[in-house]
Design a protein around this motif. Structure first.
Motif, PDB file in Angstrom:
ATOM      1  N   ASP A 110       0.827  -1.202   0.000  1.00 41.15           N
ATOM      2  CA  ASP A 110       0.000   0.000   0.000  1.00 41.15           C
ATOM      3  C   ASP A 110       0.869   1.263   0.000  1.00 41.15           C
ATOM      4  N   GLU A 111       1.860   1.305   0.896  1.00 40.36           N
ATOM      5  CA  GLU A 111       2.750   2.472   0.997  1.00 40.36           C
ATOM      6  C   GLU A 111       3.545   2.676  -0.291  1.00 40.36           C
ATOM      7  N   LEU A 112       4.053   1.587  -0.848  1.00 43.08           N
ATOM      8  CA  LEU A 112       4.847   1.642  -2.073  1.00 43.08           C
ATOM      9  C   LEU A 112       4.007   2.157  -3.237  1.00 43.08           C
ATOM     10  N   ALA A 113       2.787   1.646  -3.350  1.00 44.63           N
ATOM     11  CA  ALA A 113       1.888   2.057  -4.435  1.00 44.63           C
ATOM     12  C   ALA A 113       1.520   3.532  -4.312  1.00 44.63           C
ATOM     13  N   LEU A 117       2.525   6.496  -6.908  1.00 43.21           N
ATOM     14  CA  LEU A 117       1.434   7.233  -7.538  1.00 43.21           C
ATOM     15  C   LEU A 117       1.673   8.738  -7.462  1.00 43.21           C
ATOM     16  N   LEU A 118       2.234   9.189  -6.350  1.00 45.29           N
ATOM     17  CA  LEU A 118       2.545  10.622  -6.192  1.00 45.29           C
ATOM     18  C   LEU A 118       3.637  11.068  -7.166  1.00 45.29           C
ATOM     19  N   ARG A 130      -1.338   1.729 -15.740  1.00 44.07           N
ATOM     20  CA  ARG A 130      -0.379   0.825 -16.364  1.00 44.07           C
ATOM     21  C   ARG A 130       1.021   1.045 -15.777  1.00 44.07           C
ATOM     22  N   LYS A 131       1.413   2.327 -15.643  1.00 37.74           N
ATOM     23  CA  LYS A 131       2.742   2.643 -15.108  1.00 37.74           C
ATOM     24  C   LYS A 131       2.878   2.169 -13.660  1.00 37.74           C
ATOM     25  N   LEU A 132       1.822   2.355 -12.879  1.00 34.52           N
ATOM     26  CA  LEU A 132       1.849   1.901 -11.484  1.00 34.52           C
ATOM     27  C   LEU A 132       1.979   0.377 -11.435  1.00 34.52           C
ATOM     28  N   GLU A 152      -7.952   0.062  -6.774  1.00 32.11           N
ATOM     29  CA  GLU A 152      -8.378   0.721  -5.542  1.00 32.11           C
ATOM     30  C   GLU A 152      -7.914   2.179  -5.503  1.00 32.11           C
ATOM     31  N   LEU A 153      -6.682   2.426  -5.957  1.00 31.24           N
ATOM     32  CA  LEU A 153      -6.098   3.772  -5.877  1.00 31.24           C
ATOM     33  C   LEU A 153      -6.436   4.672  -7.052  1.00 31.24           C
ATOM     34  N   ILE A 154      -6.636   4.105  -8.238  1.00 27.66           N
ATOM     35  CA  ILE A 154      -6.905   4.909  -9.417  1.00 27.66           C
ATOM     36  C   ILE A 154      -8.311   4.585  -9.930  1.00 27.66           C
ATOM     37  N   LYS A 155      -9.196   5.562  -9.816  1.00 25.88           N
ATOM     38  CA  LYS A 155     -10.585   5.332 -10.250  1.00 25.88           C
ATOM     39  C   LYS A 155     -10.963   6.289 -11.339  1.00 25.88           C
TER      40      LYS A 155
END
Length: 155
Positions: A110-113, A117-118, A130-132, A152-155
């Motif tokens: 979770d922390e790494l993702a 993302l930032l 895709r990059k994530l 979950e993180l990108i909607k």
């Protein structure tokens, strides 16, 4: 390094090599080959190292898994792949993976993702996802966890 070593000098060198940091059989074998030791002597020295508890594949595998996960944030797939490259047995690989706490594993993903993302400047949502995913898969995280986290993180 000098040109040739006696068996006792090579043993001493190998003991120091193993005492400095956990090593696997393959690392020690390569080190001994690099100083031109013959196969019979290499086998003798490795058996001496095992008897003296300088060399222990299970201990190496556990240490490797803990270190790569906690320091480099590698996923289980990459850890397994790297251990297989070092000819570590399935039993020892399984044992090593038990060293990684499940709760901590998911928290680290979770922390790494979120951190990655930032850093991503991509505006297109699909390219961003895709990059994530590519980043996390490269780090050895399981595909189903990666895609779940990305969704979950990108909607």
């Amino acid at each position: 390094m000098k040109d040739s070593y006696t068996v006792s000098e090579a043993l001493q060198l190998a003991q120091n090599y193993c005492a400095y940091q956990e090593r696997c059989h393959k690392d020690v074998e390569q080190k001994l080959k690099s100083i031109n030791m013959i196969p019979e002597v290499i086998l003798h020295i490795i058996s001496q190292l095992i008897e003296g508890n300088y060399l222990n594949e299970e201990r190496f595998a556990k240490s490797f898994a803990r270190g790569k996960f906690s320091i480099k944030k590698w996923g289980k797939h990459k850890i397994v792949r790297e251990l297989k490259l070092r000819d570590i047995s399935k039993y020892n690989i399984k044992s090593a993976l038990k060293e990684i706490d499940e709760e901590n594993y998911f928290k680290t993903l979770d922390e790494l993702a979120k951190k990655r993302l930032l850093q991503l400047k991509e505006k297109n949502i699909y390219k961003r996802k895709r990059k994530l995913c590519d980043y996390l898969l490269y780090r050895g995280w399981e595909p189903y966890l990666v895609y779940e986290k990305a969704s979950e993180l990108i909607k």
